[in-house]
Write an enzyme that holds these catalytic residues in place. Structure first.
Site, PDB file in Angstrom:
ATOM      1  N   SER A   1       0.790  -1.233   0.000  1.00  0.00           N
ATOM      2  CA  SER A   1       0.000   0.000   0.000  1.00  0.00           C
ATOM      3  C   SER A   1       0.820   1.281   0.000  1.00  0.00           C
ATOM      4  O   SER A   1       0.253   2.363  -0.182  1.00  0.00           O
ATOM      5  CB  SER A   1      -0.958   0.009   1.197  1.00  0.00           C
ATOM      6  OG  SER A   1      -2.018  -0.894   0.964  1.00  0.00           O
TER       7      SER A   1
ATOM      8  N   GLY B   1       3.970   9.717   5.888  1.00  0.00           N
ATOM      9  CA  GLY B   1       4.431   8.479   5.286  1.00  0.00           C
ATOM     10  C   GLY B   1       3.305   7.524   4.983  1.00  0.00           C
ATOM     11  O   GLY B   1       2.145   7.925   4.834  1.00  0.00           O
ATOM     12  N   HIS B   2       3.647   6.236   4.936  1.00  0.00           N
ATOM     13  CA  HIS B   2       2.663   5.195   4.630  1.00  0.00           C
ATOM     14  C   HIS B   2       3.271   3.853   4.992  1.00  0.00           C
ATOM     15  O   HIS B   2       4.497   3.703   5.016  1.00  0.00           O
ATOM     16  CB  HIS B   2       2.307   5.214   3.139  1.00  0.00           C
ATOM     17  CG  HIS B   2       0.894   4.850   2.845  1.00  0.00           C
ATOM     18  ND1 HIS B   2       0.384   3.577   3.064  1.00  0.00           N
ATOM     19  CD2 HIS B   2      -0.130   5.570   2.335  1.00  0.00           C
ATOM     20  CE1 HIS B   2      -0.892   3.555   2.698  1.00  0.00           C
ATOM     21  NE2 HIS B   2      -1.230   4.747   2.260  1.00  0.00           N
ATOM     22  N   ASP B   3       2.417   2.867   5.275  1.00  0.00           N
ATOM     23  CA  ASP B   3       2.839   1.494   5.509  1.00  0.00           C
ATOM     24  C   ASP B   3       2.206   0.600   4.457  1.00  0.00           C
ATOM     25  O   ASP B   3       1.137   0.921   3.905  1.00  0.00           O
ATOM     26  CB  ASP B   3       2.406   1.002   6.889  1.00  0.00           C
ATOM     27  CG  ASP B   3       3.084   1.764   8.020  1.00  0.00           C
ATOM     28  OD1 ASP B   3       4.241   2.198   7.832  1.00  0.00           O
ATOM     29  OD2 ASP B   3       2.451   1.934   9.085  1.00  0.00           O
ATOM     30  N   GLY B   4       2.842  -0.538   4.203  1.00  0.00           N
ATOM     31  CA  GLY B   4       2.294  -1.466   3.228  1.00  0.00           C
ATOM     32  C   GLY B   4       2.608  -2.906   3.573  1.00  0.00           C
ATOM     33  O   GLY B   4       3.689  -3.205   4.081  1.00  0.00           O
TER      34      GLY B   4
ATOM     35  N   GLY C   1       3.358 -11.533   2.437  1.00  0.00           N
ATOM     36  CA  GLY C   1       4.696 -11.879   2.872  1.00  0.00           C
ATOM     37  C   GLY C   1       5.745 -10.805   2.690  1.00  0.00           C
ATOM     38  O   GLY C   1       6.942 -11.064   2.856  1.00  0.00           O
TER      39      GLY C   1
END
Length: 456
Positions: free
Chosen positions: A58, A292-295, A299
Site C-alpha cells: 500500500s 508516510g505510509h505502511d504497506g 509476505g
C-alpha cells in the site's frame, strides 16, 4: 549513526524476527545511506542488494496520490470535481451519491467506498471494467463523513489517471514521477522495463522461526493501490521530493502542491492506522509532522516516514510478515541514536478492560453484545465466542483472536502468521448505545441486523 552501525542493527533485527531479507535507508537531513541484509528467498535465494526490488504494497498509494496531485497542478484533474465529470462509468451509478464522489475523497479515504472490491475474473486488467463494477455497488458510508481505508478508491484513481492522460497508470507513473526521480519502474504485474531482482514474500507462523515462501496474489486491477515495487533507497528519493530536497522538486511537485498534499483532511479520522490523513499520506505523532505510509502484501512489508521540516526520512523493506514486528523495534533503536521518528501509537490500550456498559464507551465484562457480523461490501467479519476468548474471522480465511481493551478497543492477533496485531474498535450508536460499527485497521464495517444483535 553510521552505515556500519545501521547494517549491524538491521542484520540483528532481521535474525531476531526470522526475516530472510531487508533494506534500510536513512536520510538524517545531513547524510544519506542505505544498507541491505539477507537473501531474496529463504531457499536458494540470492543476496539482497541496494537495488533489489521489494513489493511496496500500500505504499504504492503514496505514489499514486502524488501523481494525481501532479495532474491536478497541471489542470488535468479537479480535486473537488465530481468523478462523473471524467468517468462515464459514474454518470449513472447504482448509488446516486456515488456520482458526486471526488478525487479528494478518494485520496483521503473518505469516499464511503467498500474497501476491497474484486472482479469475478482475478486476471482482469481493465480499469474501465473495474470502475464500472464499482459504480454498480452501494456505498458503505455517506461520502465525506467518515474515514474507511479503501483500496477500491485508489484503483479508481488509477482509472482517472488513465482517462486524463490517455495512457496506463503504470506508464503515467513512470513518465511523470518515477523516471524524473531516477527510479527505475518495477511492477508486480510485469509492466515496465524489468531487469531488477525481486525479493519473494515469506510468512512466519506464530511460535516458529521458519520463514516459508508464499505466493503473491494481487489482482492486476489493484495495481494503483498496491502494485509498485522498489528499494528502500528508491523510497528515500520519493521522500526527498516531498521534503523539497530532490533535484527539480519544485518542478515535479511545487511547494504549494506539497503543502496541499501534507494538510490533514476533514473527516479523515484514521483510527487504527495513523494520527491523521492527508491527500494520500498518513500523519504520525502528536503534532502530525511526520508523514508516510505502511504497506503489506503476501509476505512483504514496507514502511516509509519523512519529516518535511527537517528533511529526515526512514524507509524499510522486508520480505516477511514479521517485518511489521521489526519496524517498531527499529524505530526504538533509531530514537536512541538521535533520530526521533514518529509512529502511530493512538490505538494502543491505555487501561485494562472495564465493567461499564458499551453506551458509556467502555468494554463490557460480558462481551456478548459485541458478537455479530459486520460487513464491508462482500467481506463479512464474524465476531464470535471461541473457547475462553473471542474469535474474528472472514470468508477469506482470516482467523484472529481478539483481546478487548478499555474504550471498546481491541487487538486482533492473527493465528496463521506472527505479524503485529491489528488495532480496532467497536463504535456504538450515539442515540441508542448499541454497537453498530466495527473499525479494523482503519477499515469500517457496519453491523448486520439479526445476527447476534437486536434492532434498536
Amino acid at each position: 549513526m553510521n552505515m556500519r552501525h545501521a547494517a549491524d542493527l538491521l542484520s540483528t533485527l532481521a535474525r531476531e524476527h526470522a526475516v530472510p531479507g531487508a533494506q534500510l535507508a536513512v536520510d538524517t537531513g545531513t547524510e544519506v545511506f542505505s544498507v541491505a541484509t539477507g537473501v531474496t528467498r529463504s531457499t536458494a535465494g540470492v543476496p539482497v542488494e541496494d537495488g533489489t526490488a521489494f513489493a511496496y504494497g500500500s505504499v504504492t498509494k503514496a505514489f499514486t496520490a502524488t501523481l494525481v496531485l501532479q495532474l491536478a497542478s497541471d489542470g488535468d484533474i479537479g480535486l473537488d470535481d465530481p468523478l462523473a465529470d471524467s468517468l462515464a462509468e459514474f454518470r449513472r451509478p447504482k448509488d446516486r451519491a456515488a456520482a458526486a464522489l471526488t478525487a479528494r475523497q478518494l485520496l483521503s479515504h473518505t469516499a464511503g467506498l467498500v474497501s476491497d472490491h474484486q472482479l469475478p475474473d482475478p486476471g482482469e486488467r481493465s480499469l474501465f471494467r473495474y470502475a464500472a463494477s464499482v459504480a454498480a455497488l452501494p456505498l458503505l458510508l455517506a461520502p465525506g463523513t467518515s474515514f474507511s481505508y479503501a483500496n477500491t478508491g485508489y484503483n479508481l484513481l488509477g482509472r482517472l489517471v488513465e482517462e486524463v492522460t490517455g495512457t496506463s497508470w503504470q506508464t503515467a507513473l513512470g513518465d511523470f514521477l518515477l523516471g524524473p526521480l531516477g527510479i527505475r519502474p518495477h511492477f508486480l504485474h510485469g509492466s515496465g522495463p524489468g531487469g531488477r531482482v525481486e525479493a519473494e514474500g515469506h510468512a512466519v507462523r506464530p511460535g516458529e522461526r521458519e520463514a516459508r515462501p508464499v505466493g503473491l496474489y494481487l489482482p492486476p486491477t489493484w495495481a494503483p493501490a498496491g502494485g509498485l515495487c522498489g528499494s528502500a533507497r528508491d523510497l528515500l528519493g520519493f521522500a526527498r521530493l516531498h521534503t523539497g530536497a530532490a533535484a527539480g522538486a519544485d518542478t515535479l511537485l511545487g511547494p504549494r502542491d506539497r503543502a496541499a498534499m501534507h494538510t490533514p483532511q476533514p473527516a479523515a479520522d484514521a483510527f487504527g492506522m495513523a494520527d491523521g490523513w492527508t491527500l494520500g499520506l498518513a500523519r504520525y505523532g502528536a503534532d502530525g509532522q511526520w508523514l508516510g505510509h505502511d504497506g503489506t502484501v503476501d509476505g512483504a512489508t514496507c514502511h516509509l516516514r519523512f519529516h518535511p521540516a527537517s528533511g529526515a526520512a526512514v524507509a524499510l523493506t522486508t520480505n516477511a510478515t514479521t517485518g511489521t514486528r521489526l519496524w517498531p523495534e527499529l524505530l526504538a533503536e533509531l530514537r536512541t541514536l538521535g533520530l526521533d521518528v514518529a509512529d502511530y501509537t493512538g490505538a494502543r490500550p491505555e487501561s485494562p478492560q472495564s465493567t461499564e456498559s458499551p453506551a458509556a464507551g467502555r468494554t463490557p465484562a460480558d462481551p456478548a453484545p459485541l458478537y455479530g457480523d459486520y460487513a464491508n461490501g462482500d467481506t463479512v467479519f464474524s465476531v464470535r465466542p471461541h473457547g475462553d476468548g473471542i474469535r474474528l474471522s472472514d470468508p477469506s480465511g482470516l482467523l484472529a483472536d481478539l483481546e478487548l481493551h478499555d474504550g471498546l478497543r481491541f487487538s486482533a492477533r492473527r493465528t496463521d502468521t506472527a505479524a503485529a496485531p491489528y488495532p480496532g474498535r467497536f463504535v456504538p450508536d450515539p442515540a441508542t448505545g448499541a454497537v453498530d460499527l466495527m473499525q479494523l485497521a482503519g477499515r469500517s464495517a457496519t453491523r448486520l441486523r439479526g445476527v447476534g444483535h437486536s434492532a434498536a
